[in-house]
Enzyme design. Structure first.
Site, PDB file in Angstrom:
ATOM      1  N   GLU A  32      48.330  39.428 -18.558  1.00 42.76           N
ATOM      2  CA  GLU A  32      49.001  39.826 -17.324  1.00 42.76           C
ATOM      3  C   GLU A  32      50.491  40.138 -17.458  1.00 42.76           C
ATOM      4  O   GLU A  32      50.992  41.044 -16.800  1.00 42.76           O
ATOM      5  CB  GLU A  32      48.818  38.722 -16.270  1.00 42.76           C
ATOM      6  CG  GLU A  32      47.378  38.545 -15.861  1.00 42.76           C
ATOM      7  CD  GLU A  32      47.174  37.282 -15.048  1.00 42.76           C
ATOM      8  OE1 GLU A  32      47.220  36.192 -15.631  1.00 42.76           O
ATOM      9  OE2 GLU A  32      46.970  37.387 -13.834  1.00 42.76           O
ATOM     10  N   GLU A  64      36.952  38.663 -10.537  1.00 44.57           N
ATOM     11  CA  GLU A  64      37.069  37.220 -10.719  1.00 44.57           C
ATOM     12  C   GLU A  64      36.216  36.513  -9.669  1.00 44.57           C
ATOM     13  O   GLU A  64      35.544  35.532  -9.959  1.00 44.57           O
ATOM     14  CB  GLU A  64      38.538  36.777 -10.613  1.00 44.57           C
ATOM     15  CG  GLU A  64      38.696  35.264 -10.790  1.00 44.57           C
ATOM     16  CD  GLU A  64      40.136  34.775 -10.848  1.00 44.57           C
ATOM     17  OE1 GLU A  64      41.037  35.577 -11.146  1.00 44.57           O
ATOM     18  OE2 GLU A  64      40.353  33.573 -10.609  1.00 44.57           O
ATOM     19  N   ARG A 117      50.768  31.223  -6.736  1.00 49.22           N
ATOM     20  CA  ARG A 117      51.420  31.826  -7.899  1.00 49.22           C
ATOM     21  C   ARG A 117      52.633  32.669  -7.475  1.00 49.22           C
ATOM     22  O   ARG A 117      53.591  32.818  -8.230  1.00 49.22           O
ATOM     23  CB  ARG A 117      50.441  32.640  -8.751  1.00 49.22           C
ATOM     24  CG  ARG A 117      50.945  32.828 -10.175  1.00 49.22           C
ATOM     25  CD  ARG A 117      49.933  33.545 -11.062  1.00 49.22           C
ATOM     26  NE  ARG A 117      49.094  32.670 -11.853  1.00 49.22           N
ATOM     27  CZ  ARG A 117      49.462  32.098 -13.004  1.00 49.22           C
ATOM     28  NH1 ARG A 117      50.672  32.290 -13.496  1.00 49.22           N
ATOM     29  NH2 ARG A 117      48.628  31.334 -13.654  1.00 49.22           N
TER      30      ARG A 117
HETATM   31  N1  LUZ Z   1      42.982  32.946 -11.250  1.00 45.62           N
HETATM   32  C1  LUZ Z   1      42.968  31.693 -10.815  1.00 45.62           C
HETATM   33  C2  LUZ Z   1      44.070  33.485 -11.796  1.00 45.62           C
HETATM   34  O1  LUZ Z   1      41.957  31.254 -10.303  1.00 45.62           O
HETATM   35  N2  LUZ Z   1      44.050  30.927 -10.962  1.00 45.62           N
HETATM   36  C3  LUZ Z   1      45.186  31.379 -11.511  1.00 45.62           C
HETATM   37  O2  LUZ Z   1      46.162  30.653 -11.627  1.00 45.62           O
HETATM   38  C4  LUZ Z   1      45.217  32.714 -11.934  1.00 45.62           C
HETATM   39  N3  LUZ Z   1      46.322  33.240 -12.440  1.00 45.62           N
HETATM   40  C5  LUZ Z   1      46.318  34.497 -12.821  1.00 45.62           C
HETATM   41  C6  LUZ Z   1      45.183  35.260 -12.671  1.00 45.62           C
HETATM   42  N4  LUZ Z   1      44.073  34.756 -12.173  1.00 45.62           N
HETATM   43 MO1  MOS Z   2      42.968  37.705 -13.078  1.00 42.50          MO
HETATM   44  S1  MOS Z   2      44.255  38.413 -11.753  1.00 42.50           S
HETATM   45  O1  MOS Z   2      43.606  37.064 -14.388  1.00 42.50           O
HETATM   46  O2  MOS Z   2      41.405  37.710 -12.692  1.00 42.50           O
END
Ligand code: LUZ
Ligand code: MOS
Length: 754
Positions: free
Chosen positions: A705, A226, A304
């Site tokens: 998830e 990510e 979160r």
């Molecule tokens: N990524 C993010 C995430 O930037 N914000 C989120 O709330 C999130 N939640 C789950 C997985 N990735």
């Molecule tokens: Mo994610 S933990 O939805 O990149």
């Protein structure tokens, strides 16, 4: 419908980063990364590396034309270390050579003098020294301090969960290719093409339009790509900028494990208060998140954890505080669940401890406190369904009473084998918690032969999002799925994308695709209406034909498309979707951050070999809230994978850093992930389908998830089996529950008489 990628996967025809045919003159990168976790750089000597065979360039922070900065939320992470190193594995020098082997050999010849500084690996120690990434956050509901006196029972304890290696099958990597007009095209194995584009642009000092990022697919991301794909993209682009040559970097597994962050380990304290009827009246939790050496996504992950600190329970009085603690580990990052699982592990631990001390089963407490419609989460949003729907259905569907009786009977009849059973209800909020990220775009073209191509910001990482997007287009146009193709994800086609993350990718990009298709469809209906001289309301398009008041006309899809083209009507649309209804007020820590919640309940059964401490999961039986499912195969795959990944986190995957911050579990020989032999013997999935309106794409709720969190039940099932063998044992809430820990707990305070 099967995942459209299964065909090319099975034949080995899918194109991952490392399968992209190389352009003439391609060079290869490697890095020299810090051998120690914290220190001051005294001197960087690249003279020997420069002379090494095949080397075309050696770069340090001084060669960065833009900003030496890759921190997204907070600017606290250098791409190449300048004056200090903050974790073992931090890149210091970039080496580029004619082959990957030559690049790695040259990197070994770099000499960096580092004067060591004190290393912190423990988040509580970091908190003690006020080493915080961001100020702490607190979520409050009611007033815990005034209700302890009303509680019949109050228990306090501690719960620790460890990190988790993403172990995407495809390691991190990027491939940068110079283009005309000082532009660079970057192929990247990333969940966030825009994040890579932005990062390259910042590091090179280029405007974003000179960087194009393209992603065909990933061999897994799980959150690890990510944010943490950015550095490799930026390093390749940096070398391409200087050398005007294509540069590729595809990490070795051990480089990847050493240099990238993982799931955040947490250490937490809890206090839970119940009344005589076992209703939880109050819950307090303090979370110490091990953020590693830089912020990365830690502040969002922290948030979160707070959102999910009460899991699927309604608790009227909650105070939850979370600290993001700076240590000298590689910056920890997103990982499926994004802090949610860590929060849920703590409330489940608190309930388990209450159950132990009261001499009852945890499920009695769990069931009594499930959240119901209209009840409020600590962040202000109210539940729109009953957590008990899935729970009750699981009890009925899987004959829980009988399961429990069988376990009890087995335990009476066996001495050296014991079974344990646990419930794991889940509740996961769907949307990026940062409201602005909940937007997406889709570009749909119909070609003159009637075939359709769709581009969105969604990245296919094995989760099946392209299949779902293809289904959306085929459904709205009412054409065969073979007529639709989903394009690679490219920042020139779709700009300003949010990463494929937060379980929201199919919803966001699917909804944008719906809007684009509906817009074109309406134009096509107008064309048909003009052609057939019939009011537009009478026209529908079904099965590749125009229907007039329900009767099939001569006009088929292909003719209609051609007719639109001939009449100079646009066959293309670029649509935008943003999730309605959501908001969050950071000053109050209240709002309505999620489009909806996904609920579910798992019942997990394990058998422990009480001589050896090893165990097998007999079954995981799940009732999962799916809304109205659009793809059974894809959703099953996500559930099965998520459950096994969750069990791995809770039981066998053990990340070990030594006190000097060096990763000991740095290869697959020392880091064990579940394989087919350790997968549960049975995974039963029952999808609780319903037609209730929701904000999911085609009402098919997100599935990325949530299933991981069923795996948390594995820890508690193991604990129950251990206590069935040794009633005096009280296994600590310290995950993972490895076979070694199981063995120690089995014989805790026990006289062994065999
Ligand atoms: N990524 C993010 C995430 O930037 N914000 C989120 O709330 C999130 N939640 C789950 C997985 N990735
Ligand atoms: Mo994610 S933990 O939805 O990149």
């Amino acid at each position: 419908m099967r995942n459209i990628d299964s065909f090319t996967h099975v034949r080995g025809e899918s194109i991952y980063l490392d399968d992209i045919p190389l352009t003439e003159g391609t060079l290869f990168a490697a890095v020299y990364d810090s051998p120690i976790a914290h220190g001051k750089i005294i001197n960087i000597d690249i003279s020997e590396a420069k002379k090494s065979k095949g080397v075309r360039g050696v770069f340090t922070y001084t060669d960065i034309p833009g900003e030496n900065q890759i921190g997204g939320i907070i600017a606290d992470e250098e791409l190449l270390a300048s004056s200090h190193v903050h974790f073992a594995g931090m890149p210091i020098v970039l080496v580029v050579a004619a082959t990957p082997e030559e690049a790695r050999a040259a990197a070994k010849k770099v000499k960096v003098d580092i004067s060591p500084l004190q290393v912190i690996t423990d988040p509580r120690e970091a908190k003690g020294k006020n080493e915080l990434i961001v100020p702490p956050r607190t979520f409050r509901l009611g007033d815990t301090s005034s209700v302890w006196k009303d509680c019949e029972y109050v228990f306090e304890g501690k719960a620790d969960s460890n990190g988790q290696e993403h172990l995407y099958i495809e390691t991190q990597g990027a491939y940068a290719i110079p283009q005309e007009n000082n532009s660079i095209k970057v192929y990247s194995s990333t969940q966030g093409p825009t994040a890579v584009q932005r990062c390259c642009s910042r590091v090179l000092g280029y405007p974003m339009h000179r960087i194009e990022v393209d992603v065909t697919r990933l061999g897994g991301g799980f959150g690890g790509k990510e944010d943490q794909a950015n550095a490799w993209g930026a390093l390749c682009a940096l070398a391409t900028h200087h050398l005007k040559k294509p540069v590729k970097f595809s990490l070795h597994r051990m480089e990847d494990m050493r240099m990238t962050g993982k799931r955040h380990p947490y250490s937490s304290d809890f206090k839970i208060g119940l009344n005589k009827d076992l209703k939880i009246l109050a819950y307090e939790a303090t979370f110490y998140q091990n953020a590693g050496a830089a912020a990365d996504l830690s502040p969002a992950v922290l948030e979160r954890t707070l959102f999910h600190c009460t899991n699927s329970y309604f608790i009227p009085n909650v105070t939850a505080t979370a600290y993001s603690c700076r240590t000298h580990l590689p910056p920890n990052t997103a990982f499926r669940g994004f802090g949610g699982p860590q929060g849920m592990f703590v409330i489940e631990s608190a309930i388990a401890q209450a159950a132990d001390e009261l001499g009852i089963k945890a499920s009695v407490i769990q069931k009594k406190n499930l959240i119901a419609t209209g009840e409020e989460f600590p962040y202000g949003q109210k539940a729109k369904s009953e957590a008990s729907d899935c729970w009750n259905k699981a009890v009925e569907q899987y004959s829980f009473e009988k399961l429990q009786m069988d376990v009890d009977q087995f335990n009476r009849e066996n001495f050296l084998y014991k079974k344990g059973i646990a419930f794991m209800p889940i509740c996961f909020g769907i949307s990026f918690t940062k409201t602005l990220m909940n937007q997406a775009r889709s570009l749909v073209h119909i070609y003159t032969d009637g075939s359709v191509i769709v581009s969105t910001g969604a990245v296919e990482m094995g989760q099946g999002v392209n299949t779902k997007i293809l289904q959306v287009a085929s459904k709205i146009f009412s054409i065969s799925p073979d007529k639709v193709k989903v394009n690679s994800t490219n920042t020139s086609r779709i700009a300003n994308t949010s990463p494929s993350a937060a379980s929201a990718t199919a919803d966001l990009n699917g909804k944008a695709t719906m809007i684009a298709c509906e817009t074109i469809l309406n134009r096509l209906k107008q064309v048909a209406s003009d052609e057939l001289k019939i009011a537009i309301d009478a026209i529908s398009i079904q099965d590749e034909h125009v229907y007039v008041k329900g009767a099939r006309s001569e006009l088929d899809w292909k003719k209609l498309v051609m007719l639109a083209y001939v009449n100079r009507i646009s066959l293309s649309e670029h649509a935008h979707y943003s999730t309605p209804e959501i908001n969050f007020d950071l000053t109050k820590e209240k709002g309505h951050p999620f489009a909806y919640h996904v609920f579910g309940t798992a019942i997990i059964t394990v058998t422990v070999d009480c001589l050896r401490g090893i165990y097998e999961f007999d079954s995981v039986k799940v009732v999962h809230d799916s809304g109205s499912m659009m793809n059974d195969f894809v959703d099953r795959g996500q559930c099965e994978g998520g459950i096994i990944q969750g069990i791995g986190w809770m039981t066998m995957e053990e990340i070990i850093y030594d006190t000097e911050g060096k990763l000991k579990s740095n290869a697959l020989s020392t880091y064990k992930v579940p394989d087919v032999y350790s997968a549960p013997k049975i995974i039963d999935l029952h999808f609780l389908q319903n037609d209730k309106d929701n904000l999911a794409v085609m009402r098919s709720k997100a599935v990325g998830e949530p299933p991981l969190m069923y795996g948390i039940g594995a820890f508690f099932a193991l604990r129950n089996a251990i206590m069935a063998f040794n009633s005096k044992s009280r296994p600590k809430f310290s995950a993972p529950m490895t076979p070694e820990k199981v063995l120690m707990n089995l014989y805790e305070k026990k006289k062994v008489v065999v």
